[in-house]
Motif scaffolding. Structure first.
Motif, mmCIF file in Angstrom:
data_model
loop_
_atom_site.group_PDB
_atom_site.id
_atom_site.type_symbol
_atom_site.label_atom_id
_atom_site.label_comp_id
_atom_site.label_asym_id
_atom_site.label_seq_id
_atom_site.Cartn_x
_atom_site.Cartn_y
_atom_site.Cartn_z
ATOM 1 N N LEU A 84 43.037 46.519 40.233
ATOM 2 C CA LEU A 84 43.680 46.319 38.937
ATOM 3 C C LEU A 84 44.899 45.411 39.049
ATOM 4 O O LEU A 84 45.121 44.548 38.194
ATOM 5 N N ALA A 87 43.729 41.997 39.259
ATOM 6 C CA ALA A 87 43.214 41.566 37.953
ATOM 7 C C ALA A 87 44.373 41.179 37.043
ATOM 8 O O ALA A 87 44.300 40.169 36.327
ATOM 9 N N TYR A 88 45.451 41.967 37.069
ATOM 10 C CA TYR A 88 46.650 41.610 36.300
ATOM 11 C C TYR A 88 47.141 40.220 36.715
ATOM 12 O O TYR A 88 47.475 39.385 35.878
ATOM 13 N N TRP A 91 44.733 37.323 35.510
ATOM 14 C CA TRP A 91 44.815 37.055 34.075
ATOM 15 C C TRP A 91 46.176 36.503 33.690
ATOM 16 O O TRP A 91 46.284 35.716 32.747
ATOM 17 N N SER A 149 48.511 40.611 29.973
ATOM 18 C CA SER A 149 47.561 40.828 31.066
ATOM 19 C C SER A 149 47.423 42.317 31.385
ATOM 20 O O SER A 149 46.315 42.828 31.573
ATOM 21 N N TYR A 152 45.620 44.025 28.306
ATOM 22 C CA TYR A 152 44.207 43.648 28.220
ATOM 23 C C TYR A 152 43.380 44.331 29.313
ATOM 24 O O TYR A 152 42.329 44.920 29.036
ATOM 25 N N ASN A 153 43.847 44.260 30.547
ATOM 26 C CA ASN A 153 43.087 44.839 31.656
ATOM 27 C C ASN A 153 43.026 46.357 31.582
ATOM 28 O O ASN A 153 42.000 46.952 31.923
ATOM 29 N N PHE A 157 39.602 48.326 31.281
ATOM 30 C CA PHE A 157 39.273 49.312 32.316
ATOM 31 C C PHE A 157 38.848 50.632 31.691
ATOM 32 O O PHE A 157 37.833 51.225 32.080
ATOM 33 N N VAL A 189 36.468 44.831 36.122
ATOM 34 C CA VAL A 189 37.685 44.203 35.608
ATOM 35 C C VAL A 189 38.175 43.131 36.572
ATOM 36 O O VAL A 189 38.549 42.023 36.168
ATOM 37 N N TRP A 190 38.173 43.444 37.856
ATOM 38 C CA TRP A 190 38.661 42.493 38.868
ATOM 39 C C TRP A 190 37.762 41.270 38.975
ATOM 40 O O TRP A 190 38.245 40.140 39.021
ATOM 41 N N SER A 193 38.179 38.934 36.055
ATOM 42 C CA SER A 193 39.459 38.224 36.114
ATOM 43 C C SER A 193 39.420 37.112 37.137
ATOM 44 O O SER A 193 39.999 36.042 36.937
#
Length: 201
Positions: A84, A87-88, A91, A149, A152-153, A157, A189-190, A193
């Motif tokens: 996560l 992913a943050y 994004w 970011s 959204y993530n 998730f 999610v990852w 992204s």
């Protein structure tokens, strides 16, 4: 030419080529994937809290014994936290460029208005004005990109997690449901992204 002269010439050439102009430094800053230690800490704290929520759900609702599954909870939570947080970061990189392009005109007007109010509009050079605009634009874009970011993530998730957990895996044993739904949601999610970041480069 002597050996000492050649060495000196090479050193001067290396120094001049390695020195970046302010314009190049600004472009590097705008296109950099690096983030500050504060932003990184914010990402990891948020990611840890989000990764811990499914653990609480399976412990309280699905009645998974904490003492029995504690090592598994820790392992999955750490893995999800890493996925996560990255992913943050991915994004944030994508959104930083999009937001920066949209707010550039607004930021330019604001900086010019402030310079005029301070009586520095005419005395400030064009380069100084551009530097101020670029710095402010990066600050605003970075702040907004970081906030959006995370939001959204996190939303993405939890949507994927509940779809996996309550629809596709609801008839499975709690331990299978926990591992597959939480790790699966974080991985989706990852990976999305990462794809978005590659397309934006």
């Amino acid at each position: 030419m002597s050996q000492g002269t050649r060495t000196q010439t090479k050193t001067v050439s290396t120094k001049s080529s390695s020195k970046l102009t302010k314009e190049e430094e600004r472009l590097l800053l705008e296109n950099s994937t690096e983030i500050s230690s504060t932003a990184s800490a914010v990402f990891y704290v948020n990611a840890f809290l989000v990764a811990a929520i499914p653990t609480w759900y399976f412990y309280r609702i699905q009645m998974m014994e904490l003492t029995l599954y504690f090592p598994l909870f820790i392992l999955i939570s750490i893995a999800n936290c890493w996925l996560l947080a990255n992913a943050y970061r991915n994004w944030r990189f994508v959104l930083h460029h999009k937001i920066g392009g949209k707010i550039e005109h607004i930021v330019s007007k604001e900086i010019m208005r402030k310079l005029e109010a301070a009586g520095k509009s005419k005395s400030a050079s064009r380069q100084e004005k551009e530097e101020r605009i670029s710095l402010k634009k990066n600050q605003v874009a970075d702040s907004q990109a970081t906030t959006f970011s995370i939001f959204y993530n996190n939303a993405f998730f939890f949507v994927i997690f509940f779809i996996f957990s309550c629809v596709f895996l609801r008839s499975n044993a709690p331990i299978v449901n926990y591992v597959a739904s939480t790790a699966g949601a974080a991985f989706v999610v990852w990976i999305l992204s990462t794809g978005a970041k590659v397309q934006n480069k």
